[in-house]
Design a protein around this motif. Sequence first.
Motif, PDB file in Angstrom:
ATOM      1  N   GLY A   2       1.294   5.625  -8.017  1.00 26.38           N
ATOM      2  CA  GLY A   2       2.059   5.693  -6.763  1.00 26.38           C
ATOM      3  C   GLY A   2       3.281   4.802  -6.729  1.00 26.38           C
ATOM      4  O   GLY A   2       3.977   4.879  -7.836  1.00 26.38           O
ATOM      5  N   ALA A   3       3.367   4.348  -5.730  1.00 19.29           N
ATOM      6  CA  ALA A   3       4.907   3.548  -5.421  1.00 19.29           C
ATOM      7  C   ALA A   3       4.956   2.503  -6.521  1.00 19.29           C
ATOM      8  O   ALA A   3       6.169   2.369  -7.187  1.00 19.29           O
ATOM      9  CB  ALA A   3       4.917   2.881  -3.847  1.00 19.29           C
ATOM     10  N   GLY A   4       3.950   1.898  -7.084  1.00 25.09           N
ATOM     11  CA  GLY A   4       4.299   1.035  -8.059  1.00 25.09           C
ATOM     12  C   GLY A   4       3.928   1.462  -9.529  1.00 25.09           C
ATOM     13  O   GLY A   4       4.687   1.316 -10.311  1.00 25.09           O
ATOM     14  N   ASP A  19      -4.037   9.481 -12.900  1.00 29.50           N
ATOM     15  CA  ASP A  19      -4.146   9.424 -11.476  1.00 29.50           C
ATOM     16  C   ASP A  19      -5.288  10.327 -11.301  1.00 29.50           C
ATOM     17  O   ASP A  19      -5.341  11.672 -11.887  1.00 29.50           O
ATOM     18  CB  ASP A  19      -2.620   9.878 -10.938  1.00 29.50           C
ATOM     19  N   MET A  76     -10.527   7.162 -11.903  1.00 23.23           N
ATOM     20  CA  MET A  76     -11.327   5.967 -12.489  1.00 23.23           C
ATOM     21  C   MET A  76     -12.285   5.689 -11.587  1.00 23.23           C
ATOM     22  O   MET A  76     -12.413   5.349 -10.669  1.00 23.23           O
ATOM     23  CB  MET A  76     -10.434   4.884 -12.627  1.00 23.23           C
ATOM     24  N   ASP A 103      -0.890  -2.467  -3.721  1.00 30.83           N
ATOM     25  CA  ASP A 103      -1.804  -2.610  -2.649  1.00 30.83           C
ATOM     26  C   ASP A 103      -3.417  -3.178  -3.135  1.00 30.83           C
ATOM     27  O   ASP A 103      -3.966  -3.914  -2.393  1.00 30.83           O
ATOM     28  CB  ASP A 103      -2.072  -1.605  -1.854  1.00 30.83           C
ATOM     29  N   ARG A 128       2.973  -3.721   0.526  1.00 27.29           N
ATOM     30  CA  ARG A 128       4.050  -2.823   0.990  1.00 27.29           C
ATOM     31  C   ARG A 128       4.786  -2.408  -0.170  1.00 27.29           C
ATOM     32  O   ARG A 128       4.541  -2.747  -1.157  1.00 27.29           O
ATOM     33  CB  ARG A 128       5.178  -3.849   1.775  1.00 27.29           C
ATOM     34  N   ALA A 129       5.298  -1.085  -0.019  1.00 25.03           N
ATOM     35  CA  ALA A 129       6.143  -0.282  -1.026  1.00 25.03           C
ATOM     36  C   ALA A 129       7.020  -1.482  -1.681  1.00 25.03           C
ATOM     37  O   ALA A 129       7.425  -1.110  -2.784  1.00 25.03           O
ATOM     38  CB  ALA A 129       6.564   0.982  -0.530  1.00 25.03           C
TER      39      ALA A 129
HETATM   40  C1  LIG Z   1       1.791   6.184   6.500  1.00 20.48           C
HETATM   41  C2  LIG Z   1       2.407   4.900   5.766  1.00 20.48           C
HETATM   42  C3  LIG Z   1       3.323   4.595   6.195  1.00 20.48           C
HETATM   43  C4  LIG Z   1       4.015   3.262   5.121  1.00 20.48           C
HETATM   44  N1  LIG Z   1       5.270   3.090   5.429  1.00 20.48           N
HETATM   45  C5  LIG Z   1       5.693   1.951   4.562  1.00 20.48           C
HETATM   46  C6  LIG Z   1       7.132   1.533   4.874  1.00 20.48           C
HETATM   47  O1  LIG Z   1       7.758   2.096   5.533  1.00 20.48           O
HETATM   48  N2  LIG Z   1       7.400   0.274   4.007  1.00 20.48           N
HETATM   49  C7  LIG Z   1       6.698  -0.216   3.102  1.00 20.48           C
HETATM   50  O2  LIG Z   1       7.109  -1.010   2.191  1.00 20.48           O
HETATM   51  N3  LIG Z   1       5.485   0.270   2.930  1.00 20.48           N
HETATM   52  C8  LIG Z   1       4.898   1.252   3.660  1.00 20.48           C
HETATM   53  N4  LIG Z   1       3.512   1.623   3.501  1.00 20.48           N
HETATM   54  C9  LIG Z   1       2.672   0.875   2.348  1.00 20.48           C
HETATM   55  C10 LIG Z   1       3.093   1.643   1.232  1.00 20.48           C
HETATM   56  O3  LIG Z   1       3.010   2.895   1.055  1.00 20.48           O
HETATM   57  C11 LIG Z   1       1.923   1.039   0.108  1.00 20.48           C
HETATM   58  O4  LIG Z   1       2.215  -0.382   0.117  1.00 20.48           O
HETATM   59  C12 LIG Z   1       2.572   1.336  -1.262  1.00 20.48           C
HETATM   60  O5  LIG Z   1       2.445   2.841  -1.543  1.00 20.48           O
HETATM   61  C13 LIG Z   1       1.457   0.675  -2.218  1.00 20.48           C
HETATM   62  O6  LIG Z   1       1.893   1.184  -3.533  1.00 20.48           O
HETATM   63  P1  LIG Z   1       0.594   1.119  -4.767  1.00 20.48           P
HETATM   64  O7  LIG Z   1       1.510   1.544  -6.037  1.00 20.48           O
HETATM   65  O8  LIG Z   1      -0.230   0.134  -4.665  1.00 20.48           O
HETATM   66  O9  LIG Z   1      -0.451   2.295  -4.288  1.00 20.48           O
HETATM   67  P2  LIG Z   1       0.028   3.752  -3.722  1.00 20.48           P
HETATM   68  O10 LIG Z   1       1.362   4.113  -3.739  1.00 20.48           O
HETATM   69  O11 LIG Z   1      -1.136   4.012  -2.657  1.00 20.48           O
HETATM   70  O12 LIG Z   1      -0.511   4.685  -4.987  1.00 20.48           O
HETATM   71  C14 LIG Z   1      -1.808   4.476  -5.599  1.00 20.48           C
HETATM   72  C15 LIG Z   1      -2.019   5.818  -6.593  1.00 20.48           C
HETATM   73  O13 LIG Z   1      -3.366   5.500  -7.092  1.00 20.48           O
HETATM   74  C16 LIG Z   1      -3.987   6.853  -7.138  1.00 20.48           C
HETATM   75  N5  LIG Z   1      -5.410   6.343  -7.299  1.00 20.48           N
HETATM   76  C17 LIG Z   1      -6.104   5.878  -6.194  1.00 20.48           C
HETATM   77  N6  LIG Z   1      -7.409   5.785  -6.698  1.00 20.48           N
HETATM   78  C18 LIG Z   1      -7.366   6.097  -7.963  1.00 20.48           C
HETATM   79  C19 LIG Z   1      -8.824   6.093  -9.023  1.00 20.48           C
HETATM   80  N7  LIG Z   1      -9.695   5.570  -8.727  1.00 20.48           N
HETATM   81  N8  LIG Z   1      -8.382   6.585 -10.234  1.00 20.48           N
HETATM   82  C20 LIG Z   1      -7.144   7.315 -10.330  1.00 20.48           C
HETATM   83  N9  LIG Z   1      -6.124   7.229  -9.619  1.00 20.48           N
HETATM   84  C21 LIG Z   1      -6.366   6.729  -8.150  1.00 20.48           C
HETATM   85  C22 LIG Z   1      -3.553   7.497  -5.959  1.00 20.48           C
HETATM   86  O14 LIG Z   1      -3.672   9.062  -6.091  1.00 20.48           O
HETATM   87  C23 LIG Z   1      -2.134   7.116  -5.967  1.00 20.48           C
HETATM   88  O15 LIG Z   1      -1.299   7.882  -6.768  1.00 20.48           O
HETATM   89  C24 LIG Z   1       3.022   2.771   4.269  1.00 20.48           C
HETATM   90  C25 LIG Z   1       1.829   3.233   4.048  1.00 20.48           C
HETATM   91  C26 LIG Z   1       1.411   4.399   4.757  1.00 20.48           C
HETATM   92  C27 LIG Z   1       0.030   4.905   4.620  1.00 20.48           C
END
Ligand SMILES: Cc1cc2nc3c(=O)[nH]c(=O)nc-3n(C[C@H](O)[C@H](O)[C@H](O)COP(=O)(O)OP(=O)(O)OC[C@H]3O[C@@H](n4cnc5c(N)ncnc54)[C@H](O)[C@@H]3O)c2cc1C
Length: 441
Positions: A17-19, A43, A87, A321, A337-338
């Motif tokens: 995801g984002a991170g 993923d 996973m 997250d 947050r992203a």
């Molecule tokens: C509608 C919406 C709007 C938002 N707007 C903002 C904003 O304007 N600014 C901001 O800072 N933040 C915003 N956020 C929050 C931001 O999107 C998250 O904080 C950010 O995406 C977190 O990044 P991450 O890498 O932790 O997880 P994510 O980006 O959620 O990525 C998680 C990844 O893990 C994968 N995954 C999940 N479970 C499993 C598993 N069991 N096995 C394998 N893969 C798996 C998923 O497919 C996904 O690709 C928003 C969120 C939403 C829902």
Amino acid sequence: MSQAAEAPHRIAIVGGGAGGLELAARLGKKLGKSGKAHITLVDAARTHLWKPLLHQVAAGTLDSYSDEMEYLAIARENHFNFRLGRMDGLDRARKEIFLAPTLDENGVELLPRQSVRYDTLVLAIGSQTNDFGTPGARENAIMLDSLDAAEHFHRQLVNSCLRAQAKRGPNNGQRFTVTIIGGGATGVELSAELHMTAKIITSYGLANFDPEKDLKIVVVDAAPRLLQALPERLSNAVTRELQAIDIEVHTNEMVVEVSKDGVKMGSGKFIPSDLVVWAAGIKAPDFLKSLDGLETNRINQLVVKRTLQTTADPSVFAMGDCAACPQGDGLPPVPPRAQAAHQEAALLARSLLRILEGKSPLKFTYRDRGSLVSLGNYTTVGSLMGAIARGSVFIEGKIAKLMYWSLHKQHQVAVTGFFHTMLAILADAIDWARSPRIKLH
Ligand SMILES: Cc1cc2nc3c(=O)[nH]c(=O)nc-3n(C[C@H](O)[C@H](O)[C@H](O)COP(=O)(O)OP(=O)(O)OC[C@H]3O[C@@H](n4cnc5c(N)ncnc54)[C@H](O)[C@@H]3O)c2cc1C
């Protein structure tokens, strides 16, 4: 006799995801290309869409196909491997993760149960919507936390407008009501985006549908004001903007039940609703609660040290997250947050490099760059903090819009590089002139 070459260090990242995707791309370029480490990204999905764009997909103002990235293609360009799978388990003693069987769209097994071995594991699986066990929420509200959910909502919205058009009077004289539960950034942004969508849909010839008269958008939040986590001035400006376009705002209202007819609140009020979106609160996936003894908090996040290493196992990291990373000085953990995920990916890429060189890991310090809230085409408001200003500076309009847009572009640059991002911007500009302003299917 010559000694066999040492096998490269195996880094497995779960969640692109984002991170996680930024981390995989950075490590692939730094370590994968030279063969110093073997990087694998896992993923559950085949493609990546930056999650903050989901409300635009739901409203139809963004066609997800134009912004989705294929993991396999990014992996090839950035010198890492991609494994498709969800996973569901971990064996820390054997340093192995387990992936559930993957089914195709007809429910037929595409990939069997698999396992992936690692020397270093990074969990970056994000979060999902937390309905806090509210009766009827799972069954009757759409949780805006995945691409599927956003597309499902969009189809329902367009279908409802088409249904309204086919009837003699729009929606049989009733206003078509979308109730959004959660007045945080997601709920607020979705409400403005939906209002804009309805106006555009009408301009495409839905003769019986007048967004001013036939559509009602309601935002409900238990807190005393919208955008509770952001400065009050920003919250007031947003509330004014929403009310100016006739979006109904209910604050201090706790939702106690969602039924197929609408939303019931603790005060006894009931909002009859045609579509309900739940956008209040997050939790990390439930399976983390019992993941081979790793420590979790009350919303299932993995508890990590400032180095992003889990408290129970220094070879297992968590970020984004799904991680609860302390900030110290009595501050709450790093927010989900992203921009936090982006900063953690940058730090972890440097830190893992150091660990491989036998040095100590780096500690993460979150730099809050401020918050921006986009109200579709109406306006963008926000407050900038940190390096740009001491304290917080309120911004609005075109500058805020540009900064909001640049958040997404930073992510694209980290994953696909500067040149590709510039090409994508050019392609977007051409597409904007060529395609309809919203997706109508
Ligand atoms: C509608 C919406 C709007 C938002 N707007 C903002 C904003 O304007 N600014 C901001 O800072 N933040 C915003 N956020 C929050 C931001 O999107 C998250 O904080 C950010 O995406 C977190 O990044 P991450 O890498 O932790 O997880 P994510 O980006 O959620 O990525 C998680 C990844 O893990 C994968 N995954 C999940 N479970 C499993 C598993 N069991 N096995 C394998 N893969 C798996 C998923 O497919 C996904 O690709 C928003 C969120 C939403 C829902």
